[in-house]
Write a protein that holds these residues in place. Structure first.
Motif, PDB file in Angstrom:
ATOM      1  N   ASP A 185       1.219   3.578  17.849  1.00 39.31           N
ATOM      2  CA  ASP A 185       0.376   4.077  16.746  1.00 39.31           C
ATOM      3  C   ASP A 185      -1.179   3.878  16.819  1.00 39.31           C
ATOM      4  O   ASP A 185      -1.818   4.835  16.713  1.00 39.31           O
ATOM      5  N   GLY A 186      -1.405   2.602  17.150  1.00 40.51           N
ATOM      6  CA  GLY A 186      -2.933   2.131  17.192  1.00 40.51           C
ATOM      7  C   GLY A 186      -3.670   2.640  18.349  1.00 40.51           C
ATOM      8  O   GLY A 186      -4.897   2.455  18.202  1.00 40.51           O
ATOM      9  N   MET A 187      -3.092   3.340  19.329  1.00 37.81           N
ATOM     10  CA  MET A 187      -3.886   3.423  20.759  1.00 37.81           C
ATOM     11  C   MET A 187      -4.382   4.680  20.522  1.00 37.81           C
ATOM     12  O   MET A 187      -5.337   4.875  21.582  1.00 37.81           O
ATOM     13  N   SER A 188      -4.230   5.761  19.872  1.00 33.21           N
ATOM     14  CA  SER A 188      -4.667   6.957  19.950  1.00 33.21           C
ATOM     15  C   SER A 188      -6.330   7.124  19.976  1.00 33.21           C
ATOM     16  O   SER A 188      -6.729   7.783  20.769  1.00 33.21           O
ATOM     17  N   GLY A 189      -7.117   6.505  19.054  1.00 30.24           N
ATOM     18  CA  GLY A 189      -8.372   6.417  19.211  1.00 30.24           C
ATOM     19  C   GLY A 189      -9.073   5.914  20.343  1.00 30.24           C
ATOM     20  O   GLY A 189      -9.927   6.778  20.784  1.00 30.24           O
ATOM     21  N   TYR A 190      -8.298   5.213  21.050  1.00 23.94           N
ATOM     22  CA  TYR A 190      -8.886   4.591  22.155  1.00 23.94           C
ATOM     23  C   TYR A 190      -8.660   5.762  23.409  1.00 23.94           C
ATOM     24  O   TYR A 190      -9.603   6.169  23.930  1.00 23.94           O
ATOM     25  N   PHE A 191      -7.478   6.311  23.345  1.00 26.99           N
ATOM     26  CA  PHE A 191      -7.322   7.276  24.555  1.00 26.99           C
ATOM     27  C   PHE A 191      -8.024   8.439  24.130  1.00 26.99           C
ATOM     28  O   PHE A 191      -8.488   9.089  25.213  1.00 26.99           O
TER      29      PHE A 191
END
Ligand code: RUB
Length: 319
Positions: A185-191
């Motif tokens: 969930d929390g990784m989308s902004g990074y990618f």
């Protein structure tokens, strides 16, 4: 693969409530077959069918397909008990065929938006035709694009606490041979910010008349990150998910599940005794963050209130 044998409507209702069966399209179809089951078991007793409808509709409040398809089933339950069984059976087959056709059609419309070489992020599980559920819209788009020969890659975003991105989407992607990477969930902004992702395609549990949508918790965060990074954000869904009785996302009932589902993971407590936890199962993504709503009729774009109405006028099942 999990296989469930359900003997009656109360077992089916429990399986939907406990999320053994989940996803808006899949629970909609299970509602349909729940009504058929009630009709067959009671030899067409209208009262039993109405009781089944009330029970099934009470299981999950956000996904509107469930309510609409059950109402459609109940509406044909008229006449003698033999008539009722026959009409309900015919309707169930009709709805299932229609839903599958919608998914082929929306898959084709959505695939036009996907470019060769795209990496597409999806959230939770919005499965594909021939996948583990009958419902499923986001993967219908992805699978159609892949079958057209486009070289695509999928980032499947796992969602706490049910981990559907990993457990179901990754399973289906593997089955279809579609290259994919699992993120949480929390990784989308990074990618998104690092340029890994070119499109976001998610499902929907309900789309309000103004285009605001309810989908699995975390969807709103992805839409915000997509907007901030100039990445198109689409929802793929059938016209059955559009609810004109709900004018905006503010009116959508978001299911609050038991906080224990966050505290326990696969039956193991992962937070200290007494930790307070909350679990809204869905969130609301406002229409201004949505690039387009992919439906069986085509891709609807802003202004949604006007353009969704056009869709309703062309297609009576929408209402
Ligand atoms: C699943 C979820 C899915 C939508 C759309 O929620 O939010 O993205 O239901 O799925 P839950 P589909 O797991 O709580 O039911 O396109 O398959 O209808």
């Amino acid at each position: 693969e999990e296989v469930y044998t359900l003997h009656d409507v109360s077992e089916l209702a429990k399986a939907i409530k406990n999320m053994n069966i989940r996803g808006s399209g899949a629970i909609g179809i299970c509602g349909v077959y729940g009504i058929l089951l009630a009709a067959l078991k009671s030899n067409g007793k209208k009262e039993t069918i109405l009781e089944a409808a009330t029970l099934l509709k009470s299981t999950r409040p956000t996904a509107v397909n469930l309510m609409k398809t059950i109402d459609e089933m109940v509406s044909v339950a008229e006449g003698s008990s033999e008539d009722i069984v026959e009409k309900v059976e015919q309707k169930a087959v009709e709805i299932l065929k229609r839903q599958l056709q919608f998914e082929y059609d929306l898959g084709a419309h959505g695939a036009e938006l996907i470019n060769d070489g795209d990496t597409i992020m999806t959230h939770c599980h919005s499965g594909a035709l021939g996948g583990s559920g009958f419902g499923g819209r986001a993967l219908s788009v992805i699978r159609t694009a892949f079958e057209q020969g486009k070289k695509i890659h999928v980032y499947t975003c796992e969602t706490r606490p049910y981990l559907q991105g990993a457990r179901i989407t990754a399973y289906e992607l593997k089955k279809f041979g579609i290259p994919h990477t699992l993120i949480t969930d929390g990784m989308s902004g990074y990618f998104m910010n690092q340029g890994y992702i070119q499109k976001v395609v998610v499902g929907s549990d309900r789309v309000a008349g103004n285009g605001d949508l309810a989908n699995k918790i975390g969807t709103y965060n992805h839409a915000l990150a997509a907007k901030a990074n100039g990445i198109p954000f689409y929802t793929a869904t059938s016209s059955h998910t559009i609810d004109f009785f709900t004018k905006s996302g503010k009116e959508i009932e978001v299911e609050m599940r038991n906080g224990d589902e966050v505290v326990y993971l696969n039956g193991t407590r992962i937070a200290p005794e007494g930790t307070h936890a909350l679990y809204p199962s869905f969130d609301i993504t406002p229409n201004e963050l949505i690039t387009g709503i992919i439906t069986e009729i085509g891709v609807i774009q802003s202004p949604y209130d006007r353009n969704l109405k056009k869709l309703a006028n062309n297609n009576p099942v929408t209402i």
